[in-house]
Design a protein around this motif. Structure first.
Motif, PDB file in Angstrom:
ATOM      1  N   ASN A   1       0.833  -1.192   0.000  1.00 31.72           N
ATOM      2  CA  ASN A   1       0.000   0.000   0.000  1.00 31.72           C
ATOM      3  C   ASN A   1       0.880   1.261   0.000  1.00 31.72           C
ATOM      4  O   ASN A   1       0.788   2.086   0.901  1.00 31.72           O
ATOM      5  N   LEU A   2       1.718   1.376  -1.024  1.00 32.04           N
ATOM      6  CA  LEU A   2       2.666   2.482  -1.085  1.00 32.04           C
ATOM      7  C   LEU A   2       2.009   3.755  -1.612  1.00 32.04           C
ATOM      8  O   LEU A   2       1.238   3.698  -2.582  1.00 32.04           O
ATOM      9  N   PRO A   3       2.324   4.888  -1.012  1.00 31.49           N
ATOM     10  CA  PRO A   3       1.871   6.161  -1.576  1.00 31.49           C
ATOM     11  C   PRO A   3       2.515   6.385  -2.948  1.00 31.49           C
ATOM     12  O   PRO A   3       3.663   6.005  -3.168  1.00 31.49           O
ATOM     13  N   ARG A   4       1.779   7.013  -3.842  1.00 29.50           N
ATOM     14  CA  ARG A   4       2.303   7.315  -5.177  1.00 29.50           C
ATOM     15  C   ARG A   4       2.971   8.681  -5.165  1.00 29.50           C
ATOM     16  O   ARG A   4       2.517   9.587  -4.482  1.00 29.50           O
ATOM     17  N   GLY A   5       4.068   8.790  -5.925  1.00 27.82           N
ATOM     18  CA  GLY A   5       4.729  10.079  -6.081  1.00 27.82           C
ATOM     19  C   GLY A   5       5.817  10.369  -5.074  1.00 27.82           C
ATOM     20  O   GLY A   5       6.281  11.509  -4.981  1.00 27.82           O
ATOM     21  N   LEU A   6       6.241   9.366  -4.317  1.00 27.73           N
ATOM     22  CA  LEU A   6       7.309   9.580  -3.332  1.00 27.73           C
ATOM     23  C   LEU A   6       8.593  10.013  -4.032  1.00 27.73           C
ATOM     24  O   LEU A   6       8.968   9.465  -5.070  1.00 27.73           O
ATOM     25  N   ASN A   7       9.267  10.995  -3.426  1.00 26.71           N
ATOM     26  CA  ASN A   7      10.538  11.481  -3.951  1.00 26.71           C
ATOM     27  C   ASN A   7      11.217  12.273  -2.849  1.00 26.71           C
ATOM     28  O   ASN A   7      10.617  12.558  -1.810  1.00 26.71           O
TER      29      ASN A   7
ATOM     30  N   ILE B   1       0.350  17.026   0.510  1.00 33.95           N
ATOM     31  CA  ILE B   1      -0.540  15.927   0.085  1.00 33.95           C
ATOM     32  C   ILE B   1       0.100  14.585   0.406  1.00 33.95           C
ATOM     33  O   ILE B   1      -0.548  13.684   0.957  1.00 33.95           O
ATOM     34  N   LEU B   2       1.380  14.440   0.071  1.00 38.34           N
ATOM     35  CA  LEU B   2       2.071  13.179   0.353  1.00 38.34           C
ATOM     36  C   LEU B   2       2.208  12.927   1.849  1.00 38.34           C
ATOM     37  O   LEU B   2       2.136  11.776   2.294  1.00 38.34           O
TER      38      LEU B   2
END
Length: 183
Positions: free
Chosen positions: A27-33, A45-46
């Motif tokens: 269940n990984l968040p999208r857009g991690l950086n 948001i993240l």
């Protein structure tokens, strides 16, 4: 496995923040950086997404006084150890953004240079640490508005340096950093 990163090593004011994050691989968040590569809005948001999806999150600080007492490197290590201790699930392994892991970790770990751009859990920790510290600096700005902490988060911008010259240091300034060290 926990990812660990810090925020706020370079500012003239405020604590250094560290976060430790154990992500759910299903269940990984999208857009991690790396938090430095994201806009403020994207980080916010993240942050919420990470907090909702992560298996465990720990955040900790080392104060400006601690930084002055033991130096920024040792204070960063201390904040990282505290963040790991704050996790509700003890990690079995730790990945830390940077050149070397803090000494005296409670479990094995390794440092990954530029890990905040390559490892999801470190990127998540980067975002949590940055957003948490920025929010704290905004609260400090409400108490000490002359410094404009909410605009620059304590970094040595021209406006911040001018405020220091006019008003002197606040209780949250790092007196071991320039321009104070020179005094």
């Amino acid at each position: 496995m926990a990812g660990v990163d810090e925020a706020g090593r370079g500012p003239l004011a405020g604590p250094v923040a560290a976060a430790a994050v154990i992500l759910d691989p299903r269940n990984l968040p999208r857009g991690l950086n790396d938090s430095k590569l994201l806009t403020r809005e994207a980080r916010e948001i993240l942050f919420e997404d990470i907090m909702a999806r992560a298996l465990a999150v720990g955040v900790a600080f080392a104060s400006a006084a601690e930084i002055d007492s033991i130096n920024i490197r040792q204070a960063t290590f201390e904040a990282m150890r505290r963040a790991l201790f704050a996790l509700s699930i003890p990690p079995r392994y730790v990945l830390i953004d940077g050149n070397d892991p803090p000494p005296r970790l409670s479990c094995p770990g390794e440092a990954i240079v530029k890990g905040d751009g390559a490892i999801a859990s470190i990127a998540a920790a980067s975002i949590i640490a940055k957003v948490t510290r920025d929010r704290l600096m905004a609260r400090l700005c409400a108490r000490f508005p002359v410094y404009g902490f909410s605009q620059h988060a304590g970094y040595g911008t021209p406006a911040h340096l001018a405020a220091i010259a006019q008003h002197g240091p606040s209780p949250y300034h790092r007196l071991s950093f320039s321009p104070f060290k020179a005094r």
